[in-house]
Enzyme design. Structure first.
Site, short mmCIF file in Angstrom:
data_model
loop_
_atom_site.label_atom_id
_atom_site.label_comp_id
_atom_site.label_asym_id
_atom_site.label_seq_id
_atom_site.Cartn_x
_atom_site.Cartn_y
_atom_site.Cartn_z
N ARG A 45 0.84 -1.20 0.00
CA ARG A 45 0.00 0.00 0.00
C ARG A 45 0.88 1.26 0.00
NH1 ARG A 45 -3.44 -1.89 3.86
NH2 ARG A 45 -5.07 -2.61 2.48
N TYR A 121 10.33 32.69 -5.91
CA TYR A 121 11.40 32.59 -4.91
C TYR A 121 12.71 32.27 -5.63
CZ TYR A 121 14.20 30.37 -1.26
OH TYR A 121 15.21 30.02 -0.42
N ASP A 186 2.67 28.20 -5.27
CA ASP A 186 3.45 28.33 -4.04
C ASP A 186 2.67 29.27 -3.13
OD1 ASP A 186 5.25 29.10 -2.01
OD2 ASP A 186 6.96 28.56 -3.27
N LYS A 211 8.51 28.88 6.92
CA LYS A 211 8.13 30.28 7.09
C LYS A 211 6.97 30.40 8.09
CE LYS A 211 11.31 30.48 3.99
NZ LYS A 211 11.08 30.55 2.56
#
Ligand code: PLP
Length: 410
Positions: A45, A121, A186, A211
């Site tokens: 699984r 970023y 993001d 963050k």
């Protein structure tokens, strides 16, 4: 349930049964195989991207119960079927690329291009530009996504608000332009408190949990929220490539979750007040913050986002002015990263976006004099006193446009 409640209670369903009140930390690298047949079933699984159903975690790279509980809590905040945790935000982005490959392998197809909306970023930009992922990148402005999509496009990647310019992208419009190609968002800057990309049709909501989700500057982590199918591929990628979150980091993230809405809201209030004061300061050329008048002409705040967030950027005359301010700050910490209790200030051109090609930096307003400010939880008057002192005696900026419209790519 409202987010203030679900952030307190998420991932805790089993606590009463376990007889605990705080998230338990299970540091096991391996587990006793008490039922071999059940373990074999769970192994299969998990290799296919599922979670153990017969209570056999087997090995720490396959499953960890504490990590899974934090994933469930985050998924609930994102309105997603699931979430998958990784060792860092960059590991999460890498895992999305691997999950896209797994889909292609399932379908016997090859899609080897990504459409990426800049700015991103710096680390993400550099990862894509480096070619390391094996994808060719079609860089796009927000309104060019449809034109860049082709039969070989695996996904569209976008960040909103974008790091470091706080540019907003219209996610519903981008999903429309993508025409069925999965859109990866993001969501680090907005957090699930302010924005839920999946509700707008995105396939992935990616976080650098380092963050705001961590929020205390003491953990590097990442996560992706998605539907069950994508989560299975992301878990499969994690089992195969091993970029997993440490159980202790999951504990810190789970511990931080109840205060997430409070922290984001308070830091956002402070960011708004700082933005207004910076915009009125003669040494400041412009302030980039979607909460300022004129900086959200499409009205995305209120529609797509529940607020402008807790990060802003301040453009000073040049790199020397930015460096002078950094040297004079006493309360705000000069450091990369964001989203913590302490206000952090850094120069994107010199640090986080140093590796982004210069033409792309210039085009998107990542100027040498730009400072990114992540508002923390200090009192706004103490912070402003620090910033005002650091800005003192800087020459008035020429061509200033402090409170006016934000930077728009030419
Ligand atoms: C920091 C950051 C990342 C990378 O996350 P790490 O946890 O440092 O790997 C990705 N996206 C955004 C928007 C970020 O701010």
């Amino acid at each position: 349930m409202r987010i203030e409640t679900s952030s307190v209670h998420g991932g805790r369903d089993e606590f009463a049964e376990l007889g605990v009140h705080a998230p338990p930390v299970d540091l096991s690298s391996t587990y006793p195989l008490t039922d071999l047949a059940a373990a074999a079933e769970d192994f299969d699984r998990m290799a296919a991207g599922g979670r153990p159903q017969r209570g056999q975690a087997i090995y720490g790279r396959l499953h960890n119960p504490g990590v899974a509980r934090w994933e469930d809590a985050l998924a609930r905040l994102e309105g997603a079927a699931g979430a998958v945790a990784f060792a860092s935000g960059m590991a999460a982005i890498h895992a999305v690329a691997l999950a896209l490959r797994l889909r292609d392998l399932e379908e016997g197809r090859s899609r080897d291009r990504l459409v990426a909306v800049r700015p991103l970023y710096g680390g993400t930009d550099h990862l894509l530009a480096s070619g390391l992922l094996g994808y060719e990148v079609d860089w796009a402005e927000e309104d060019e996504v449809a034109a860049k999509i082709g039969p070989r496009t695996a996904a569209v990647l976008v960040e909103t608000p974008a790091n470091p310019t706080l540019a907003l992208a219209d996610l519903a419009a981008i999903v429309g332009q993508a025409g069925g190609v999965p859109v990866a968002v993001d969501n680090t800057f907005a957090t699930p408190v302010l924005q839920n990309p999946l509700a707008l049709g995105a396939a992935f909501s990616i976080h650098s949990a380092t963050k705001f989700l961590g929020g205390h500057g003491d953990v590097i982590a990442g996560a992706v929220a998605a539907d069950e199918r994508w989560c299975a591929r992301l878990r499969q990628a994690r089992v195969l490539a091993g970029g997993l979150l440490h159980p202790w980091a999951a504990f810190l993230l789970h511990r931080s979750l109840p205060t997430l809405p409070l922290r984001v809201e308070r830091a956002q209030e402070t960011a708004g007040e700082l933005a207004r004061r910076f915009a009125a300061h003669p040494a400041v050329i412009r302030v980039l913050y979607p909460g300022l008048p004129g900086q959200d002409p499409r009205g995305l705040i209120g529609e797509q986002m529940r607020g402008p967030g807790a990060v802003l950027a301040v453009e000073l005359a040049d790199a020397a002015a930015a460096a002078a301010v950094c040297e004079r700050l006493r309360l705000a910490t000069v450091a990369v990263s964001l989203g913590g209790a302490e206000t952090l200030v850094q120069s994107p051109a010199a640090f986080t976006h140093r590796l982004v090609e210069e033409p792309a930096r210039a085009r998107h307003g990542i100027a040498p004099g730009l400072l990114r400010v992540s508002a923390g939880l200090e009192h706004v008057e103490d912070l402003w006193a620090d910033f005002a002192r650091a800005l003192e005696d800087l020459p008035a900026a020429r061509g200033r446009n402090g409170s006016g419209a934000g930077f728009r790519a030419a």
